[in-house]
Design an enzyme around this catalytic site. Structure first.
Site, PDB file in Angstrom:
ATOM      1  N   SER A   9      15.559  14.776  27.483  1.00 42.59           N
ATOM      2  CA  SER A   9      14.648  14.466  28.252  1.00 42.59           C
ATOM      3  C   SER A   9      13.788  13.239  27.856  1.00 42.59           C
ATOM      4  O   SER A   9      13.026  13.690  26.876  1.00 42.59           O
ATOM      5  CB  SER A   9      13.706  15.618  28.722  1.00 42.59           C
ATOM      6  OG  SER A   9      12.494  15.182  29.313  1.00 42.59           O
ATOM      7  N   HIS A  34      18.005  12.908  31.057  1.00 47.34           N
ATOM      8  CA  HIS A  34      17.435  13.549  31.936  1.00 47.34           C
ATOM      9  C   HIS A  34      15.967  13.069  32.034  1.00 47.34           C
ATOM     10  O   HIS A  34      15.299  12.658  31.324  1.00 47.34           O
ATOM     11  CB  HIS A  34      17.058  14.849  31.402  1.00 47.34           C
ATOM     12  CG  HIS A  34      16.347  15.767  32.536  1.00 47.34           C
ATOM     13  ND1 HIS A  34      16.807  16.630  33.313  1.00 47.34           N
ATOM     14  CD2 HIS A  34      15.130  16.174  32.413  1.00 47.34           C
ATOM     15  CE1 HIS A  34      16.260  17.373  33.953  1.00 47.34           C
ATOM     16  NE2 HIS A  34      14.892  17.159  33.422  1.00 47.34           N
ATOM     17  N   ASP A  36      12.366  13.013  34.132  1.00 43.46           N
ATOM     18  CA  ASP A  36      11.363  13.941  34.704  1.00 43.46           C
ATOM     19  C   ASP A  36      10.384  12.909  35.379  1.00 43.46           C
ATOM     20  O   ASP A  36       9.475  12.249  34.876  1.00 43.46           O
ATOM     21  CB  ASP A  36      10.648  14.658  33.688  1.00 43.46           C
ATOM     22  CG  ASP A  36      11.601  15.753  33.091  1.00 43.46           C
ATOM     23  OD1 ASP A  36      11.510  15.483  31.747  1.00 43.46           O
ATOM     24  OD2 ASP A  36      12.085  16.370  33.720  1.00 43.46           O
ATOM     25  N   MET A  38       7.361  13.135  37.903  1.00 44.65           N
ATOM     26  CA  MET A  38       5.954  14.044  38.172  1.00 44.65           C
ATOM     27  C   MET A  38       5.287  13.234  38.820  1.00 44.65           C
ATOM     28  O   MET A  38       4.873  12.088  38.693  1.00 44.65           O
ATOM     29  CB  MET A  38       5.502  14.663  36.877  1.00 44.65           C
ATOM     30  CG  MET A  38       6.466  15.413  35.940  1.00 44.65           C
ATOM     31  SD  MET A  38       5.814  15.711  34.145  1.00 44.65           S
ATOM     32  CE  MET A  38       6.996  16.611  33.616  1.00 44.65           C
ATOM     33  N   HIS A  67      15.238  14.725  37.791  1.00 41.63           N
ATOM     34  CA  HIS A  67      14.598  16.010  38.074  1.00 41.63           C
ATOM     35  C   HIS A  67      13.347  15.555  38.877  1.00 41.63           C
ATOM     36  O   HIS A  67      12.272  15.171  38.282  1.00 41.63           O
ATOM     37  CB  HIS A  67      14.264  16.759  36.732  1.00 41.63           C
ATOM     38  CG  HIS A  67      13.545  17.866  36.943  1.00 41.63           C
ATOM     39  ND1 HIS A  67      13.131  18.709  35.749  1.00 41.63           N
ATOM     40  CD2 HIS A  67      13.314  18.813  38.059  1.00 41.63           C
ATOM     41  CE1 HIS A  67      12.484  19.665  36.262  1.00 41.63           C
ATOM     42  NE2 HIS A  67      12.589  19.690  37.605  1.00 41.63           N
ATOM     43  N   MET A  69       9.948  16.243  40.280  1.00 44.45           N
ATOM     44  CA  MET A  69       8.858  17.250  40.471  1.00 44.45           C
ATOM     45  C   MET A  69       7.940  16.707  41.482  1.00 44.45           C
ATOM     46  O   MET A  69       6.667  16.297  40.800  1.00 44.45           O
ATOM     47  CB  MET A  69       8.408  17.883  39.154  1.00 44.45           C
ATOM     48  CG  MET A  69       9.316  18.655  37.962  1.00 44.45           C
ATOM     49  SD  MET A  69       8.877  18.575  36.595  1.00 44.45           S
ATOM     50  CE  MET A  69       9.966  17.118  36.086  1.00 44.45           C
ATOM     51  N   MET A 140      14.588  26.529  35.766  1.00 42.91           N
ATOM     52  CA  MET A 140      13.365  26.364  34.691  1.00 42.91           C
ATOM     53  C   MET A 140      13.226  27.194  33.760  1.00 42.91           C
ATOM     54  O   MET A 140      12.764  28.310  34.310  1.00 42.91           O
ATOM     55  CB  MET A 140      12.086  25.787  35.641  1.00 42.91           C
ATOM     56  CG  MET A 140      12.166  24.325  36.390  1.00 42.91           C
ATOM     57  SD  MET A 140      12.669  23.071  35.237  1.00 42.91           S
ATOM     58  CE  MET A 140      11.272  22.946  34.243  1.00 42.91           C
ATOM     59  N   ASP A 174      16.104  24.132  31.325  1.00 36.77           N
ATOM     60  CA  ASP A 174      14.920  23.020  30.979  1.00 36.77           C
ATOM     61  C   ASP A 174      13.809  23.535  30.848  1.00 36.77           C
ATOM     62  O   ASP A 174      13.153  24.234  31.573  1.00 36.77           O
ATOM     63  CB  ASP A 174      14.996  22.059  32.566  1.00 36.77           C
ATOM     64  CG  ASP A 174      14.205  21.086  32.186  1.00 36.77           C
ATOM     65  OD1 ASP A 174      13.867  20.269  33.115  1.00 36.77           O
ATOM     66  OD2 ASP A 174      13.613  20.703  30.900  1.00 36.77           O
TER      67      ASP A 174
HETATM   68  C1  DX5 Z   1       9.091  19.739  32.214  1.00 38.57           C
HETATM   69  C2  DX5 Z   1      10.288  19.011  32.241  1.00 38.57           C
HETATM   70  C3  DX5 Z   1      11.399  19.025  31.100  1.00 38.57           C
HETATM   71  C4  DX5 Z   1      10.559  18.835  29.716  1.00 38.57           C
HETATM   72  C5  DX5 Z   1      11.367  19.447  28.749  1.00 38.57           C
HETATM   73  O1  DX5 Z   1       8.401  19.848  33.307  1.00 38.57           O
HETATM   74  O2  DX5 Z   1      11.033  19.417  33.483  1.00 38.57           O
HETATM   75  O3  DX5 Z   1      12.504  18.636  31.339  1.00 38.57           O
HETATM   76  O4  DX5 Z   1      10.461  17.469  29.582  1.00 38.57           O
HETATM   77  O5  DX5 Z   1      10.809  19.235  27.346  1.00 38.57           O
HETATM   78  P1  DX5 Z   1      11.118  20.150  26.188  1.00 38.57           P
HETATM   79  O6  DX5 Z   1      12.232  20.340  25.858  1.00 38.57           O
HETATM   80  O7  DX5 Z   1      10.212  19.568  24.935  1.00 38.57           O
HETATM   81  O8  DX5 Z   1      10.441  21.501  26.651  1.00 38.57           O
HETATM   82 ZN    ZN Z   2      13.196  18.206  33.567  1.00 44.37          ZN
END
Ligand code: DX5
Ligand code: ZN
Length: 215
Positions: A9, A34, A36, A38, A67, A69, A140, A174
């Site tokens: 990620s 990956h 993320d 947000m 991903h 979010m 998750m 994740d």
């Molecule tokens: C959190 C993300 C994850 C996060 C994982 O909302 O979806 O992908 O970045 O990071 P670690 O491995 O540090 O928990």
């Molecule tokens: Zn993620």
């Protein structure tokens, strides 16, 4: 046993030299990247958008595992398709404010792999109607929004249930994935592991990835 895929990620990467970080993690044996996304609404944090995904696309040939979010993923997802996403995962919760069935079909029509995800607090029943319409279920193992959180082992029954209902789909986990929690997740049926802190916050990415695979 199916091969275990590692998806670092980049949320945990050093963004001041993101290009180097992506090449380094690819050379270290990563299978996917990956991303993320947000929006500060669906989750209480803001990360990056299609422009950064487009930049990542130019740095690597590895599949981009996006991903989302965000609220209204159906409105924004064409921009991630154009940016070079290979798989797109959307949330099932009503707070994501989209018609889940329609959005999954939209991803399918875009020729990206179709992913669906649920938060730890979300009942598994919400994803059951869609298990035959997806390529991957992301369970998750932390409440989304931040890296570096503690893994929730109480989510493992969801992996087993998913596997029992559709053995063909990929099962991704994740949040809080490290060499210990990776083992637990694989034992419960996960075959795709997302990891941020346990890779990018180390000095040896290749060793970190080997440890996650259990090699
Ligand atoms: C959190 C993300 C994850 C996060 C994982 O909302 O979806 O992908 O970045 O990071 P670690 O491995 O540090 O928990
Ligand atoms: Zn993620």
């Amino acid at each position: 046993m199916s091969t275990v895929l590692i998806a670092p990620s980049i949320l945990a990467a050093d963004f001041s030299r993101l290009g180097d970080e992506i090449r380094k993690v690819e050379d270290a044996g990563a299978d996917w990247i990956h991303c993320d996304i947000m929006d500060g609404h669906f989750v209480d944090n803001i990360s990056f958008g299609p422009a950064i995904v487009g930049f990542v696309r130019k740095q690597t040939k590895l599949p981009l595992d996006v991903h989302l979010m965000i609220e209204h993923a159906d409105h924004y997802l064409p921009r991630f398709v154009d940016a070079g996403a290979n798989s797109i995962t959307v949330h099932v919760e009503p707070e994501a404010k989209h018609d889940v069935g329609k959005t999954l079909q939209q991803i399918r029509d875009s020729k990206c792999r179709v992913g669906l995800t649920l938060n730890p607090e979300t009942d598994f029943k919400l994803v059951e109607p869609f298990l035959d319409k997806i390529d991957m279920l992301l369970v998750m193992t932390v409440h989304p929004g931040f890296g570096g959180q503690k893994f929730r082992a109480d989510q493992m029954p969801k992996l087993k249930r998913a596997k029992s209902l559709n053995a063909k789909i990929d099962i991704e986990v994740d949040g809080g994935i490290n060499s210990e929690t990776a083992k637990v997740s694989i034992q419960n049926g996960a075959n795709v592991l997302v990891a941020g802190t346990s890779i990018f916050k180390t000095s040896d990415y290749a060793k970190a990835i080997r440890d996650l695979r259990g090699n």
